[in-house]
Design an enzyme around this catalytic site. Structure first.
Site, PDB file in Angstrom:
ATOM      1  N   ARG A 100       5.423   4.663   2.867  1.00 34.01           N
ATOM      2  CA  ARG A 100       4.535   4.944   1.748  1.00 34.01           C
ATOM      3  C   ARG A 100       4.075   6.383   1.858  1.00 34.01           C
ATOM      4  NH1 ARG A 100       5.650   2.882  -1.259  1.00 34.01           N
ATOM      5  NH2 ARG A 100       5.037   0.713  -0.970  1.00 34.01           N
ATOM      6  N   GLU A 104       1.292   8.440  -2.841  1.00 34.39           N
ATOM      7  CA  GLU A 104       1.052   7.096  -3.374  1.00 34.39           C
ATOM      8  C   GLU A 104       0.196   6.267  -2.420  1.00 34.39           C
ATOM      9  OE1 GLU A 104       3.930   4.872  -5.476  1.00 34.39           O
ATOM     10  OE2 GLU A 104       4.950   6.628  -6.293  1.00 34.39           O
ATOM     11  N   HIS A 161       2.578   3.040  -7.263  1.00 33.51           N
ATOM     12  CA  HIS A 161       1.199   2.791  -6.859  1.00 33.51           C
ATOM     13  C   HIS A 161       0.278   3.810  -7.520  1.00 33.51           C
ATOM     14  CE1 HIS A 161       3.840   1.147  -3.803  1.00 33.51           C
ATOM     15  NE2 HIS A 161       2.895   0.272  -3.530  1.00 33.51           N
ATOM     16  N   LYS A 188       7.889  -3.528  -8.275  1.00 31.20           N
ATOM     17  CA  LYS A 188       6.513  -3.716  -7.804  1.00 31.20           C
ATOM     18  C   LYS A 188       5.602  -2.637  -8.374  1.00 31.20           C
ATOM     19  CE  LYS A 188       3.563  -3.102  -3.783  1.00 31.20           C
ATOM     20  NZ  LYS A 188       3.461  -2.495  -2.441  1.00 31.20           N
ATOM     21  N   GLN A 253      -6.908  -6.421   0.282  1.00 29.11           N
ATOM     22  CA  GLN A 253      -5.931  -7.318   0.897  1.00 29.11           C
ATOM     23  C   GLN A 253      -6.666  -8.457   1.612  1.00 29.11           C
ATOM     24  OE1 GLN A 253      -2.961  -5.935   4.015  1.00 29.11           O
ATOM     25  NE2 GLN A 253      -1.983  -5.303   2.114  1.00 29.11           N
TER      26      GLN A 253
END
Length: 273
Positions: A100, A104, A161, A188, A253
């Site tokens: 990642r 992002e 993202h 995604k 999360q």
């Protein structure tokens, strides 16, 4: 919607079939700590483990000459491929490899050329079952990675993202459609809501995309406001959702031990209608 199979038997996982699959990220910086995280995720019975390579100290090993700061050297790539092999063996389930980028929300910066070279090495190295590709990082990137990945039997998750806001519904749909049409196996998108209406926007787009696109999708509304998008992922068309075992890797999360019973309850209630 077609399904996507990751891994072999045992450890085979089918995305787009049954309840949403749970993905647990590994974010340690050393191989020893990664293996400990991997063991904990496996013991918690997640479906897929995601290795966040941007947290891994080994990728920065000894950059040669005028290589970009933070870019993986050949030695760094070798250490990544070796670690991937160890993690796949320890996981007993599919491994999704993700770098990642800082742009992002990731932990490290990397040049576009080094990013693509790393993805190419991962899909050709034989140690992972899927790779994440930031679709809008470079024109044609996902298609190029997907061609090599599919030849090697590796699945591709195209991703986008936005940690600053939630785009309008039409833009979310357009981004998911672009990713699904790029050769990726899964599309995604993860966005940050500023108000509950933003969560509803993402969920509405997710539901429509799951009915109209051929590829399975994952749609996440981040932060505390967006927790419902993780808990009710299946009701709004997502084939998987991310959960934590230990420290969370993204805002909002949920611990896997708390999320999995909710996913199963939603699936049971929905099937009883």
């Amino acid at each position: 919607m077609r399904t996507v199979t990751l891994g072999g038997v045992p450890g085979r996982v089918v995305l787009g079939e049954g309840i949403p699959k749970t993905i647990v990220p590994l974010t340690a910086s050393s191989l020893e700590a990664l293996l400990a995280e991997c063991a904990a995720a496996a013991a918690a019975e997640c479906d897929i483990v995601e290795w966040r390579i941007d947290h891994f100290a080994g990728f920065r090993a000894a950059p040669p000459g005028d290589a970009p700061r933070g870019a993986p050297s050949s030695g760094g790539v070798d250490s990544i491929l070796e670690a991937a092999s160890h993690l796949t063996a320890a996981a007993g389930r599919p491994l999704l490899a993700t770098f990642r980028t800082a742009s992002e929300g990731g932990a490290s910066a990397i040049s576009p050329a080094e990013y693509e070279a790393l993805l190419d090495a991962l899909v050709r190295g034989g140690g992972v079952q899927a790779v994440d590709v930031e679709h809008f990082r470079a024109p044609g990137l996902t298609a190029r990675v997907a061609e090599a990945a599919h030849a090697a039997g590796v699945a591709v998750v195209a991703s986008y993202h936005d940690f600053g806001a939630t785009p309008p519904r039409e833009r979310i749909l357009a981004r998911l459609a672009a990713m699904a049409g790029s050769g990726a196996d899964v599309a995604k998108i993860a966005c940050m809501p500023k108000r509950m209406e933003d969560v509803l926007t993402l969920l509405a787009a997710s539901s429509e995309a799951s009915r109209t696109l051929d590829a399975p999708i994952i749609a996440v509304s981040m932060g505390p406001l967006g927790v419902i998008s993780r808990a009710a992922a299946g009701q709004f068309g997502s084939c998987a959702t991310f959960a934590a075992v230990g420290e969370a890797s993204a805002p909002g999360q949920v611990p896997l031990a708390e999320l999995e019973p909710v996913l199963r309850s939603f699936a049971r209630w929905s099937s009883a209608r």
